[in-house]
Every structure is written in structure tokens, then in C-alpha cells.
Design a protein around this motif. Structure first.
Motif, PDB file in Angstrom:
ATOM      1  N   ALA A 168       0.860  -1.183   0.000  1.00  0.00           N
ATOM      2  CA  ALA A 168       0.000   0.000   0.000  1.00  0.00           C
ATOM      3  C   ALA A 168       0.895   1.231   0.000  1.00  0.00           C
ATOM      4  N   VAL A 169       0.582   2.177  -0.870  1.00  0.00           N
ATOM      5  CA  VAL A 169       1.349   3.414  -0.909  1.00  0.00           C
ATOM      6  C   VAL A 169       0.388   4.567  -1.176  1.00  0.00           C
ATOM      7  N   ILE A 170       0.658   5.687  -0.540  1.00  0.00           N
ATOM      8  CA  ILE A 170      -0.155   6.877  -0.745  1.00  0.00           C
ATOM      9  C   ILE A 170       0.768   8.083  -0.800  1.00  0.00           C
ATOM     10  N   ASP A 171       0.457   8.992  -1.710  1.00  0.00           N
ATOM     11  CA  ASP A 171       1.215  10.221  -1.836  1.00  0.00           C
ATOM     12  C   ASP A 171       0.237  11.300  -2.252  1.00  0.00           C
ATOM     13  N   GLY A 172      -0.012  12.232  -1.371  1.00  0.00           N
ATOM     14  CA  GLY A 172      -0.989  13.276  -1.662  1.00  0.00           C
ATOM     15  C   GLY A 172      -2.356  12.670  -1.858  1.00  0.00           C
ATOM     16  N   ASN A 173      -2.954  12.897  -3.038  1.00  0.00           N
ATOM     17  CA  ASN A 173      -4.301  12.380  -3.290  1.00  0.00           C
ATOM     18  C   ASN A 173      -4.307  11.134  -4.179  1.00  0.00           C
ATOM     19  N   VAL A 174      -3.158  10.441  -4.278  1.00  0.00           N
ATOM     20  CA  VAL A 174      -3.085   9.212  -5.070  1.00  0.00           C
ATOM     21  C   VAL A 174      -2.700   8.053  -4.157  1.00  0.00           C
ATOM     22  N   ALA A 175      -3.472   6.964  -4.244  1.00  0.00           N
ATOM     23  CA  ALA A 175      -3.204   5.760  -3.454  1.00  0.00           C
ATOM     24  C   ALA A 175      -3.142   4.574  -4.400  1.00  0.00           C
ATOM     25  N   ALA A 176      -2.258   3.618  -4.103  1.00  0.00           N
ATOM     26  CA  ALA A 176      -2.159   2.391  -4.897  1.00  0.00           C
ATOM     27  C   ALA A 176      -2.028   1.219  -3.941  1.00  0.00           C
ATOM     28  N   ILE A 177      -2.678   0.118  -4.302  1.00  0.00           N
ATOM     29  CA  ILE A 177      -2.645  -1.097  -3.489  1.00  0.00           C
ATOM     30  C   ILE A 177      -2.288  -2.250  -4.411  1.00  0.00           C
ATOM     31  N   GLY A 178      -1.284  -3.033  -4.002  1.00  0.00           N
ATOM     32  CA  GLY A 178      -0.821  -4.139  -4.824  1.00  0.00           C
ATOM     33  C   GLY A 178      -1.579  -5.429  -4.568  1.00  0.00           C
ATOM     34  N   ALA A 179      -1.548  -6.289  -5.572  1.00  0.00           N
ATOM     35  CA  ALA A 179      -2.104  -7.645  -5.506  1.00  0.00           C
ATOM     36  C   ALA A 179      -1.102  -8.554  -6.204  1.00  0.00           C
TER      37      ALA A 179
END
Length: 168
Positions: free
Chosen positions: A130-141
Motif C-alpha cells: 500500500a502506498v499513498i502520496d498526496g491524493n493518489v493511493a495504490a494497493i498491490g495484488a
């Protein structure tokens, strides 16, 4: 902790009441005088423990974040809340099996926003990264066979695809 002469060993953080094999420290995020520590196996469902450093330099356990009530019994089985963790400004992103949750890191009383795993990624390790920077978030699978990952922004959901792996 960093001092003028370099890094020195700090205080051992202790928490009462954790279940055996809670996985405390599997993930960590820090900002200023706050630490967020994942314990994805605590009580089968997982937790994120919040520590704050006081004016006296001592760290104390101030809060425990748990996954908002899962919708189904299937979702409650080993949901690994805290298996992915990142912090950006006032946003705390917590990965769990099949979902991610965006919390306000400064105001835990504000309800978390649930980020659902896309159907083709659900149950395929979604929530591990899980990574977040400002208003963008990404979650891996990482176990998904779709060669895709999902990212969210405050205004829309964006999906990224990698190119197929060349055949040998």
C-alpha cells in the motif's frame, strides 16, 4: 533515534494484550512524533497500533485502529488488516485482504474510506503493498494473474496495466 553523532537505539515499544503471532511491526509508517505499526494477525483480523512520543521523549501506545466491520463472514476470515501501510500528510492507507482503507491519521474518529479490490484482484494478495502520496493511493495484488494493479485518486479510480511478459 537520530542524534548529532548518528543513530542510536531507541526505546523498545511494548503493547499489552496482543495475541500470539500478531505480526507486530510487519509494516510501519512514521511521521514526526507518531508511529503507526501494523499487526495484521492480531485477533485473526489485524490492527494498526498508534504510538506517540511525548514531550518527555517517552513513547506511548495511544490508539488501536481496527478494520471497520467487514460485510460478510468470509471477509472476516484472516483479513490481515495492517498488512500494507503507508502515510502521506493526514492520510493513512491500510491494506487488508481484499480491501484498503484510507484513514485520517490525525482524527481517528472520522470514518475510513474503503477501497474495494477489483474482482480480478480480490483474494490474490490484494492489500499486501500500500502506498499513498498526496491524493493518489495504490494497493498491490502480487498474486493476481491480470498483470494489473489499481490506483485511486481523490477524483477517480485509475488502473495501470503492465505489458505481457515476453515468452522465451
Amino acid at each position: 533515534e537520530q542524534t548529532e553523532s548518528g543513530w542510536s537505539e531507541g526505546t523498545m515499544l511494548e503493547v499489552d494484550g496482543l495475541t500470539d503471532n500478531a505480526g507486530l511491526g510487519q509494516t510501519v509508517a512514521a511521521a514526526g512524533n507518531r508511529l503507526f505499526v501494523g499487526a495484521p494477525n492480531h485477533e485473526r483480523f489485524g490492527a494498526v497500533l498508534v504510538f506517540e512520543k511525548g514531550d518527555d521523549g517517552a513513547w506511548s501506545h495511544t490508539n488501536t485502529l481496527k478494520q471497520p466491520e467487514p460485510a460478510t463472514e468470509e471477509d472476516r476470515q484472516h483479513n490481515g488488516f495492517g498488512r500494507g501501510l503507508d502515510l502521506s500528510g493526514h492520510h493513512l492507507l491500510v491494506g487488508a485482504n481484499r480491501a484498503g482503507f484510507a484513514f485520517n491519521a490525525h482524527h481517528a474518529e472520522i470514518p475510513a474510506v474503503k477501497l474495494e479490490a477489483p474482482e480480478q484482484q480480490a483474494g490474490n494478495g490484494f492489500g499486501v503493498g500500500a502506498v499513498i502520496d498526496g491524493n493518489v493511493a495504490a494497493i498491490g495484488a502480487p498474486d493476481a494473474r491480470t498483470r494489473r494493479m489499481t490506483a485511486w485518486s481523490s477524483s477517480e479510480s485509475v488502473r495501470f496495466s503492465s505489458s505481457p511478459t515476453p515468452s522465451a
